[in-house]
Write a protein that holds these residues in place. Sequence first.
Motif, PDB file in Angstrom:
ATOM      1  N   LEU A 140       0.829  -1.206   0.000  1.00 54.53           N
ATOM      2  CA  LEU A 140       0.000   0.000   0.000  1.00 54.53           C
ATOM      3  C   LEU A 140       0.866   1.259   0.000  1.00 54.53           C
ATOM      4  CD1 LEU A 140      -2.697  -1.163   2.561  1.00 54.53           C
ATOM      5  CD2 LEU A 140      -3.189  -0.369   0.232  1.00 54.53           C
ATOM      6  N   ALA A 141       1.935   1.243   0.790  1.00 57.38           N
ATOM      7  CA  ALA A 141       2.830   2.410   0.844  1.00 57.38           C
ATOM      8  C   ALA A 141       3.427   2.707  -0.531  1.00 57.38           C
ATOM      9  CB  ALA A 141       3.937   2.170   1.872  1.00 57.38           C
ATOM     10  N   GLU A 142       3.741   1.662  -1.278  1.00 60.42           N
ATOM     11  CA  GLU A 142       4.254   1.861  -2.640  1.00 60.42           C
ATOM     12  C   GLU A 142       3.230   2.620  -3.485  1.00 60.42           C
ATOM     13  OE1 GLU A 142       5.875  -0.758  -6.459  1.00 60.42           O
ATOM     14  OE2 GLU A 142       4.943  -1.788  -4.765  1.00 60.42           O
ATOM     15  N   ALA A 143       1.977   2.219  -3.399  1.00 58.18           N
ATOM     16  CA  ALA A 143       0.918   2.881  -4.175  1.00 58.18           C
ATOM     17  C   ALA A 143       0.642   4.288  -3.657  1.00 58.18           C
ATOM     18  CB  ALA A 143      -0.356   2.046  -4.140  1.00 58.18           C
ATOM     19  N   TYR A 144       0.628   4.447  -2.343  1.00 52.32           N
ATOM     20  CA  TYR A 144       0.405   5.780  -1.771  1.00 52.32           C
ATOM     21  C   TYR A 144       1.526   6.743  -2.152  1.00 52.32           C
ATOM     22  CZ  TYR A 144      -3.342   4.028   1.308  1.00 52.32           C
ATOM     23  OH  TYR A 144      -4.499   3.493   1.807  1.00 52.32           O
ATOM     24  N   ALA A 145       2.755   6.238  -2.193  1.00 52.58           N
ATOM     25  CA  ALA A 145       3.884   7.097  -2.554  1.00 52.58           C
ATOM     26  C   ALA A 145       3.712   7.666  -3.958  1.00 52.58           C
ATOM     27  CB  ALA A 145       5.198   6.338  -2.439  1.00 52.58           C
ATOM     28  N   LEU A 146       3.183   6.850  -4.869  1.00 57.24           N
ATOM     29  CA  LEU A 146       2.953   7.336  -6.237  1.00 57.24           C
ATOM     30  C   LEU A 146       1.742   8.254  -6.312  1.00 57.24           C
ATOM     31  CD1 LEU A 146       3.641   4.256  -8.520  1.00 57.24           C
ATOM     32  CD2 LEU A 146       4.851   6.429  -8.504  1.00 57.24           C
ATOM     33  N   SER A 147       0.661   7.881  -5.660  1.00 60.70           N
ATOM     34  CA  SER A 147      -0.581   8.630  -5.846  1.00 60.70           C
ATOM     35  C   SER A 147      -0.740   9.826  -4.918  1.00 60.70           C
ATOM     36  CB  SER A 147      -1.787   7.701  -5.717  1.00 60.70           C
ATOM     37  OG  SER A 147      -1.687   6.910  -4.586  1.00 60.70           O
ATOM     38  N   ILE A 148      -0.111   9.823  -3.767  1.00 58.56           N
ATOM     39  CA  ILE A 148      -0.257  10.958  -2.844  1.00 58.56           C
ATOM     40  C   ILE A 148       0.976  11.856  -2.867  1.00 58.56           C
ATOM     41  CG2 ILE A 148      -0.522  11.626  -0.414  1.00 58.56           C
ATOM     42  CD1 ILE A 148      -2.274   9.151  -0.044  1.00 58.56           C
ATOM     43  N   THR A 149       2.154  11.278  -2.671  1.00 59.68           N
ATOM     44  CA  THR A 149       3.365  12.116  -2.633  1.00 59.68           C
ATOM     45  C   THR A 149       3.942  12.371  -4.017  1.00 59.68           C
ATOM     46  OG1 THR A 149       4.935  10.283  -2.378  1.00 59.68           O
ATOM     47  CG2 THR A 149       3.957  11.194  -0.355  1.00 59.68           C
ATOM     48  N   ARG A 150       3.554  11.531  -4.990  1.00 54.38           N
ATOM     49  CA  ARG A 150       4.030  11.645  -6.373  1.00 54.38           C
ATOM     50  C   ARG A 150       5.563  11.567  -6.479  1.00 54.38           C
ATOM     51  NH1 ARG A 150      -0.817  11.718  -8.045  1.00 54.38           N
ATOM     52  NH2 ARG A 150      -2.239  13.454  -8.055  1.00 54.38           N
ATOM     53  N   LYS A 151       6.136  10.692  -5.653  1.00 54.32           N
ATOM     54  CA  LYS A 151       7.588  10.521  -5.648  1.00 54.32           C
ATOM     55  C   LYS A 151       7.916   9.083  -6.039  1.00 54.32           C
ATOM     56  CE  LYS A 151       8.465  14.262  -2.513  1.00 54.32           C
ATOM     57  NZ  LYS A 151       9.064  14.712  -1.283  1.00 54.32           N
ATOM     58  N   GLU A 152       8.355   8.932  -7.277  1.00 52.06           N
ATOM     59  CA  GLU A 152       8.604   7.604  -7.822  1.00 52.06           C
ATOM     60  C   GLU A 152       9.735   6.876  -7.110  1.00 52.06           C
ATOM     61  OE1 GLU A 152       9.463   5.582 -12.150  1.00 52.06           O
ATOM     62  OE2 GLU A 152       8.542   7.559 -12.073  1.00 52.06           O
ATOM     63  N   GLU A 153      10.781   7.588  -6.699  1.00 48.47           N
ATOM     64  CA  GLU A 153      11.909   6.929  -6.031  1.00 48.47           C
ATOM     65  C   GLU A 153      11.494   6.356  -4.673  1.00 48.47           C
ATOM     66  OE1 GLU A 153      11.965  11.286  -5.017  1.00 48.47           O
ATOM     67  OE2 GLU A 153      11.863  10.186  -6.889  1.00 48.47           O
ATOM     68  N   ILE A 154      10.584   7.028  -3.994  1.00 49.73           N
ATOM     69  CA  ILE A 154      10.085   6.501  -2.721  1.00 49.73           C
ATOM     70  C   ILE A 154       9.219   5.274  -2.987  1.00 49.73           C
ATOM     71  CG2 ILE A 154       8.619   7.003  -0.726  1.00 49.73           C
ATOM     72  CD1 ILE A 154       9.597   9.897  -0.890  1.00 49.73           C
ATOM     73  N   ALA A 155       8.404   5.343  -4.014  1.00 44.87           N
ATOM     74  CA  ALA A 155       7.565   4.198  -4.383  1.00 44.87           C
ATOM     75  C   ALA A 155       8.432   2.989  -4.716  1.00 44.87           C
ATOM     76  CB  ALA A 155       6.662   4.559  -5.555  1.00 44.87           C
TER      77      ALA A 155
END
Length: 192
Positions: A140-155
């Motif tokens: 879920l954190a992987e998906a949230y990182a892309l959709s909420i923070t918009r940071k691909e490296e974190i995802a």
Amino acid sequence: MALTKPEVASKALVMVGANQISSFDGSEIEKVVSRQIYETIVEDCIGAYYWDFASGSQQLVMVTGTTLVNFDNAFQLPTNPAPMTIESVRVNGVEKKYDIFEDKLFIDANEENEVILDYTFRADESTWHPAFTMWAVLSLAEAYALSITRKEEIAEAFGKKAETQFAKAKARVGKQTSNKAIRLTRLTSQTR
């Protein structure tokens, strides 16, 4: 501790620096995204492996009055819990080919046969093993990182952590079974 959907989602949200939630209702970005992706990701995690806490086995009941094409009969699939994925179908202990249409399983068997379905279902969060919960949270954190923070490296970082956790979860929680019994009838019939 029995977890709820919002609690599992909140664990992942906190990991990406977003706010915790107490429900999926509302217009805050965390709630909107959770409403859209939570079930999809959780069902994908559950369906990825044959987990102890999300597996079932049930004898099926034959249904009459169903139009058949390639199989002898239809059997009613379970509804509570409903199968997400089917692991095997056995007729009198032997795995058989089958097909599924709507809520019925079509197979070459009749009411005199024992038709057993082994399947994976959508298990409630309160039944999850901690190792699986951690994998779901990281996914879920992987998906949230892309959709909420918009940071691909974190995802990507969460994606790598999720892959590692999946292996740990499989080792700790995966379906535990004994070795299959060896049928000796063929061997013993030769010695008589």
